[in-house]
Enzyme design. Structure first.
Site, PDB file in Angstrom:
ATOM      1  N   ASN A  11       0.880  -1.036   0.017  1.00 51.38           N
ATOM      2  CA  ASN A  11      -0.202  -0.129  -0.049  1.00 51.38           C
ATOM      3  C   ASN A  11       0.936   1.117   0.040  1.00 51.38           C
ATOM      4  OD1 ASN A  11      -1.842   2.034   0.391  1.00 51.38           O
ATOM      5  ND2 ASN A  11      -2.316   1.597   2.402  1.00 51.38           N
ATOM      6  N   LYS A  13       0.244   4.380  -0.330  1.00 44.67           N
ATOM      7  CA  LYS A  13      -0.707   5.439   0.244  1.00 44.67           C
ATOM      8  C   LYS A  13      -0.103   6.614  -0.549  1.00 44.67           C
ATOM      9  CE  LYS A  13       0.106   3.164   4.852  1.00 44.67           C
ATOM     10  NZ  LYS A  13       0.106   3.275   6.405  1.00 44.67           N
ATOM     11  N   HIS A  92      -9.462   1.443   4.974  1.00 46.14           N
ATOM     12  CA  HIS A  92      -8.258   1.564   5.648  1.00 46.14           C
ATOM     13  C   HIS A  92      -8.413   2.576   6.938  1.00 46.14           C
ATOM     14  CE1 HIS A  92      -3.942   2.491   6.580  1.00 46.14           C
ATOM     15  NE2 HIS A  92      -3.644   1.656   5.790  1.00 46.14           N
ATOM     16  N   GLU A  94      -6.609   4.777   7.949  1.00 48.84           N
ATOM     17  CA  GLU A  94      -6.359   6.219   7.658  1.00 48.84           C
ATOM     18  C   GLU A  94      -7.510   6.821   7.068  1.00 48.84           C
ATOM     19  OE1 GLU A  94      -2.424   5.625   5.496  1.00 48.84           O
ATOM     20  OE2 GLU A  94      -1.665   4.956   7.437  1.00 48.84           O
ATOM     21  N   GLU A 164      -5.365  -4.819  10.602  1.00 50.64           N
ATOM     22  CA  GLU A 164      -4.407  -3.657  10.686  1.00 50.64           C
ATOM     23  C   GLU A 164      -4.569  -2.999  11.964  1.00 50.64           C
ATOM     24  OE1 GLU A 164      -2.364  -2.596   6.834  1.00 50.64           O
ATOM     25  OE2 GLU A 164      -4.122  -1.337   6.853  1.00 50.64           O
ATOM     26  N   GLY A 170       2.717   2.262  10.792  1.00 52.85           N
ATOM     27  CA  GLY A 170       3.642   3.391  10.599  1.00 52.85           C
ATOM     28  C   GLY A 170       4.378   3.814  12.001  1.00 52.85           C
ATOM     29  N   SER A 209       3.469  -2.160  10.339  1.00 55.26           N
ATOM     30  CA  SER A 209       4.954  -2.345  10.327  1.00 55.26           C
ATOM     31  C   SER A 209       5.565  -3.977  10.352  1.00 55.26           C
ATOM     32  CB  SER A 209       5.307  -2.128  11.830  1.00 55.26           C
ATOM     33  OG  SER A 209       5.098  -0.614  12.204  1.00 55.26           O
TER      34      SER A 209
HETATM   35  P1  13P Z   1       3.072   0.207   7.723  1.00 54.88           P
HETATM   36  O1  13P Z   1       3.685  -1.048   7.086  1.00 54.88           O
HETATM   37  O2  13P Z   1       3.821   1.383   7.031  1.00 54.88           O
HETATM   38  O3  13P Z   1       2.842   0.171   9.028  1.00 54.88           O
HETATM   39  O4  13P Z   1       1.513   0.572   7.098  1.00 54.88           O
HETATM   40  C1  13P Z   1       0.744  -0.545   7.308  1.00 54.88           C
HETATM   41  C2  13P Z   1      -0.445  -0.208   6.434  1.00 54.88           C
HETATM   42  O5  13P Z   1      -1.113   0.925   6.580  1.00 54.88           O
HETATM   43  C3  13P Z   1      -0.623  -0.857   5.105  1.00 54.88           C
HETATM   44  O6  13P Z   1      -1.919  -0.295   4.711  1.00 54.88           O
END
Ligand code: 13P
Length: 248
Positions: A11, A13, A92, A94, A164, A170, A209
């Protein structure tokens, strides 16, 4: 136990570029050539056409819940499909937390993605506070039930779920393999109580992560079928090594 094919998705982003996509494409093709792992990239929507042209299995990071019309700036599921996308992330964290998408809106997006021929990847997960208050299972249940309420459990047949935990995204703070497995098992058992076959076939990915050092141990868990990778999917060597590790 049904044998589920491992699936690793990046992903990106709000990151990436045409250059990075070109750099990644041939390595992804090479790692997925033997058909033992599904690999996809959720690129920024503006890169979907380019990505599909390079034969990368491609997804969008969200879609509009509306089919078409006066919704400036939204991402149209049917157009993503036309450009060659196969998957759509919905819900997601976010999107839920920064852009205020409710469980119901996420479920509408799920429906729209599926109606337009995209495979929805439903993201679920609890915040740190919800975990501390022992609400992990109820939060995730509600996120999944919002979809089941609209489509029945059959709606999950052509879909993927990504667990997640918000506190692991992150942050460099990964769920332990045991913590992740526990939630994955809970999700599968919940669905199995409605439809055993769908539950056994469903790919459930872990995200938060994941990197090239912790992926093998996570993917070795019986109910973890691969990963949704954020930061590490922007680094070619790390991402490819994560894909390799999913082959088992
Ligand atoms: P990270 O791997 O950067 O923690 O992000 C995970 C994520 O949100 C994947 O959709």
């Amino acid at each position: 136990m049904a044998s589920r094919k491992p699936f690793v998705a990046g992903n990106w982003k709000l990151n990436g570029s045409v250059e990075l996509l070109n750099e990644m494409a041939s390595s992804i093709e090479a790692v997925s050539n033997d058909q033992s792992v599904d690999v996809a990239l959720f690129v920024p929507a503006l890169l979907v056409g380019e990505s599909a042209k390079l034969d990368v299995v491609t997804g969008v990071q969200t879609v509009s819940e509306f089919e078409s019309g006066a919704y400036t700036g939204e991402i149209q599921a049917s157009l993503a499909k036309e450009l060659g996308a196969k998957y759509a992330l919905v819900g997601h964290s976010e999107r839920r937390h920064i852009f205020g998408e409710s469980d119901d809106v996420v479920a509408q997006k799920f429906v729209m993605a599926q109606q337009q021929g995209l495979t929805p990847v439903l993201c679920v997960g609890e915040t740190e506070q919800q975990r501390e208050q022992n609400e992990t299972e109820s939060v995730i249940s509600a996120q999944i039930d919002a979809v089941i309420d609209k489509l029945g459990v059959a709606g999950l047949e052509q879909s993927v779920i990504a667990y997640e935990p918000v506190w692991a995204i992150g942050t460099g703070k990964t769920a332990t393999p045991e913590q992740a497995q526990q939630v994955h098992q809970f999700i599968r058992a919940k669905l199995a109580s409605l439809d055993e076959q769908i539950a056994q076939r469903l790919q459930i990915l872990y995200g938060g992560s994941v990197n090239e050092k912790n992926s093998s141990e996570l993917f070795a868990q019986p109910d973890i079928d691969g990963g949704l990778i954020g930061g590490a999917s922007l680094k070619k060597d790390a991402f490819i090594s994560i894909c390799e590790s999913a082959k088992g």
